[in-house]
Design a protein around this motif. Structure first.
Motif, PDB file in Angstrom:
ATOM      1  N   GLY A 166      -0.620   4.545   1.200  1.00 34.87           N
ATOM      2  CA  GLY A 166      -1.439   3.878   2.342  1.00 34.87           C
ATOM      3  C   GLY A 166      -0.619   3.601   3.700  1.00 34.87           C
ATOM      4  O   GLY A 166       0.786   3.424   3.711  1.00 34.87           O
ATOM      5  N   THR A 186       0.679  -1.278  -0.007  1.00 32.66           N
ATOM      6  CA  THR A 186       0.115  -0.087  -0.008  1.00 32.66           C
ATOM      7  C   THR A 186       0.799   1.221  -0.120  1.00 32.66           C
ATOM      8  O   THR A 186       0.270   2.237  -0.263  1.00 32.66           O
ATOM      9  CB  THR A 186      -1.144   0.082   1.149  1.00 32.66           C
ATOM     10  N   LYS A 210      -9.632   5.174  -0.114  1.00 30.88           N
ATOM     11  CA  LYS A 210      -9.070   4.478   1.046  1.00 30.88           C
ATOM     12  C   LYS A 210      -7.913   5.752   1.649  1.00 30.88           C
ATOM     13  O   LYS A 210      -7.628   6.053   2.701  1.00 30.88           O
ATOM     14  CB  LYS A 210      -8.680   3.287   1.087  1.00 30.88           C
ATOM     15  N   ALA A 211      -7.261   6.197   0.549  1.00 34.82           N
ATOM     16  CA  ALA A 211      -6.098   7.132   0.875  1.00 34.82           C
ATOM     17  C   ALA A 211      -6.402   8.337   1.631  1.00 34.82           C
ATOM     18  O   ALA A 211      -5.888   8.943   2.427  1.00 34.82           O
ATOM     19  CB  ALA A 211      -5.115   7.291  -0.113  1.00 34.82           C
ATOM     20  N   LYS A 256      -4.371   6.593  -6.712  1.00 40.25           N
ATOM     21  CA  LYS A 256      -4.726   6.263  -4.983  1.00 40.25           C
ATOM     22  C   LYS A 256      -6.291   5.854  -5.048  1.00 40.25           C
ATOM     23  O   LYS A 256      -7.011   6.202  -5.745  1.00 40.25           O
ATOM     24  CB  LYS A 256      -4.539   7.706  -4.198  1.00 40.25           C
TER      25      LYS A 256
END
Length: 470
Positions: free
Chosen positions: A167, A162, A298-299, A295
Motif C-alpha cells: 500500500g 500498509t 485497494k492495492a 493484498k
C-alpha cells in the motif's frame, strides 16, 4: 518393483498415525531433532519425510514453530457456491439476530456465535498500560476533542502497516472511525441515497445487511464461492443496476473465502470502468495463516474508487471501537459524514492503540494470534468431522475466525440454535447472513476461543443435537 526408501517408510508410519487419529489434527508434530533421535537417521532423512507429508497435505510448516497436523478427513467436503434467488424476506432476520445476541455477555454460554477472539487471547494488561499512558500524556488527560480526521499518530501507524500489502497510503489518506461498522455507515451514507441498489456477497455479515436496510437501500446478493469469493460473472451482470458494491475480500465473514489476486484486480477494473465505488471491508486481512498477508482490492486501485476499511475490533480490542477508512477520492464526503454524526473519534482509545502499534507490539501479538487461530481451525474441523452428521460440509478458511458449516437440508439451524442454547451453546444460524429464504441448513461457527476439552465437549454436544435432527 520400486524399493521404498527410509524417509518414505518414516513418512508412511507418521501418515498412518495421523489418519488413525493417534496424532490429532491441529497438534504439533515431533521436532526434527526428536524424530532424528527416535529413528536413528540423518537430519536430511527426517526433513525428506516431513516434506513428503507436507506434499500430501497432511502437515503444514509454520515458521519458527515447527510442523503441525493439517489432516482433514475425506468425508468433509466444501459447501457449494451460493445461489441467491433475489426474493427478500428480511422480517424474520432482525428478531433472529436480536435473539442470538441477547446472550452476548452471558459467561455460562459457549459462544461459537461470536466472531472475535476470547479475552484470554488478548493482551489486556499491555492495553491497560497504554490507556494509563494515554491519559498521562494527552493534553487534558484525553478529555479534549481529537482532530476531525483522527489521531495523527494512529493514522501514521496504520499507513505504515500498509507496506505489508504494498500500500502507498499516507496518514492524510486515512480517517479514523468508531470501528469498522461506523466506517461502513459513513461510506454508505456518503455514496448512496434511499432507493439505491448495492451489491454484496452471499452469505454476508448480517450487520451489513441490517445497515443497508436501515438506509432504505435495495440489496442484490451475489453468488459466492467458499474458496474464491464473489462470482465475477454475477457481479458483471448487475453492475448497470448498482450504486456501489461492498466486499469482504479477505477471509469473508461468514464463509472464510479469500479472493485470488487476479479476481481482485478484475473486480477493481470492472467497477472502475463504470465509475462505481467499491467499499472494501478488510477487517480480517491481518489474520492470515499463510506466509504473507493477502493484498486487499485497494492495492489495485488507480482511480481512488476503493474505500478501504480496517479495524482492531476483530484482532486486538473489540470494545475500544477503533477503526479507519482510506476513502480515496471520497475523502471530503467521509469527513463531512463524520463531522455530522460524531464530530470526533474517542481520544484516549485511539492514542492507546497508536502506542501499541508504534512499539511493534501489534505485529508480535498478531504472529501468536495467527498460530493459535490456525491451530483452532484445524481442531474444529477434526471435531466436526468426528461428531457431526455424515453429510456435513465445512469451509476451509486460510485466515480469519469463521467456519461455515452446511448440514443436511432437513436440519434447520434456527431450530438447532433453540435446542443448543438450552445446553448453553450459541451458534449463528445461516439465515442471519441473508435477506432471502436460504442457508436454513447452514451456520457460522467462530473458532476464536482457545481449543480445550471443554470446547471439544461442546462441539460433540452440538453434533449430537444435529444428529438427532437428521
Amino acid at each position: 518393483m520400486m524399493k521404498t526408501t527410509l524417509y518414505q517408510k518414516i513418512a508412511e508410519t507418521l501418515s498412518d498415525q495421523i489418519q488413525s487419529g493417534t496424532i490429532k489434527t491441529g497438534e504439533k508434530m515431533p521436532s526434527l531433532r526428536d524424530l532424528k533421535r527416535e529413528y536413528g537417521v540423518s537430519m536430511n532423512t527426517v526433513i525428506q519425510a516431513y516434506l513428503e507429508l507436507e506434499s500430501q497435505g497432511l502437515i503444514i510448516s509454520r515458521p519458527k514453530s515447527g510442523y503441525f497436523v493439517n489432516y482433514k478427513p475425506n468425508r468433509l467436503s466444501v459447501p457449494s457456491t451460493s445461489n441467491p434467488e433475489g426474493i427478500e424476506e428480511p422480517e424474520c432476520v432482525e428478531s433472529l439476530i436480536a435473539k442470538v445476541y441477547t446472550s452476548l455477555n452471558d459467561t455460562r454460554i459457549t459462544r461459537f456465535s461470536l466472531g472475535v477472539p476470547e479475552n484470554e487471547l488478548l493482551p489486556i494488561a499491555k492495553l491497560n498500560k497504554e490507556l494509563v499512558n494515554a491519559m498521562r500524556n494527552l493534553k487534558g488527560g484525553g478529555t479534549e476533542y481529537e482532530n476531525i480526521q483522527g489521531n495523527q499518530k494512529l493514522r501514521r501507524d496504520i499507513a505504515r502497516f500498509t507496506y505489508t500489502w504494498n500500500g502507498n497510503l499516507q496518514e492524510e489518506d486515512i480517517i479514523t472511525t468508531a470501528g469498522a461498522m461506523n466506517a461502513l455507515s459513513f461510506a454508505l451514507m456518503a455514496l448512496t441515497k434511499k432507493g439505491d441498489t448495492i451489491a454484496v456477497e452471499s452469505p454476508v455479515y448480517f450487520g451489513i445487511l441490517q445497515l443497508a436496510k436501515s438506509l432504505g437501500l435495495h440489496v442484490i446478493e451475489l453468488p459466492t464461492n467458499p474458496i474464491t469469493g464473489v462470482e465475477l460473472e454475477a457481479l458483471k451482470k448487475v453492475i448497470p443496476k448498482i450504486k456501489t458494491c461492498i466486499l469482504i475480500s479477505n477471509f469473508n465473514n461468514p464463509l472464510g473465502s479469500c479472493m485470488p489476486e487476479t479476481h481482485k484486480k478484475e473486480v477493481v477494473s470492472m467497477l472502475a470502468k463504470y465509475g462505481i465505488p467499491l467499499i472494501e471491508d478488510d477487517l480480517y486481512g491481518d489474520v492470515y495463516f499463510g506466509s504473507n498477508r493477502p493484498k486487499p482490492c485497494k492495492a489495485f486501485d488507480k482511480e481512488g474508487l476503493v474505500l478501504w476499511i480496517g479495524s482492531v475490533s476483530k484482532t486486538l480490542a473489540p470494545g475500544y471501537r477503533v477503526g479507519w477508512i482510506a476513502p480515496g477520492k471520497f475523502k471530503e464526503k467521509i469527513i463531512h459524514q463524520k463531522l455530522i454524526h460524531t464530530v470526533s473519534s474517542t481520544t484516549i482509545t485511539q492514542e492507546a492503540i497508536a502506542n501499541f502499534l508504534e512499539k511493534g507490539r501489534y505485529e508480535n501479538y498478531l504472529r501468536k494470534l495467527r498460530k493459535t487461530l490456525h491451530s483452532n481451525s484445524l481442531h474444529y474441523a477434526r471435531a466436526i468431522a468426528e461428531y457431526f452428521p455424515e453429510k456435513t460440509k465445512i469451509s476451509n478458511p486460510q485466515g480469519g475466525f469463521m467456519l461455515w458449516v452446511e448440514l443436511e437440508e432437513k436440519i434447520n439451524t434456527v431450530e438447532l440454535y433453540e435446542k443448543a442454547i438450552r445446553q448453553n451453546i450459541s451458534i449463528a444460524p445461516g439465515r442471519m447472513s441473508t435477506l432471502q429464504n436460504q442457508f436454513n441448513n447452514c451456520m457460522r461457527l467462530s473458532y476464536g476461543q482457545r481449543w480445550s476439552e471443554h470446547i471439544e465437549d461442546k462441539l460433540k454436544q452440538l453434533g449430537r443435537i444435529a444428529k438427532r435432527m437428521s
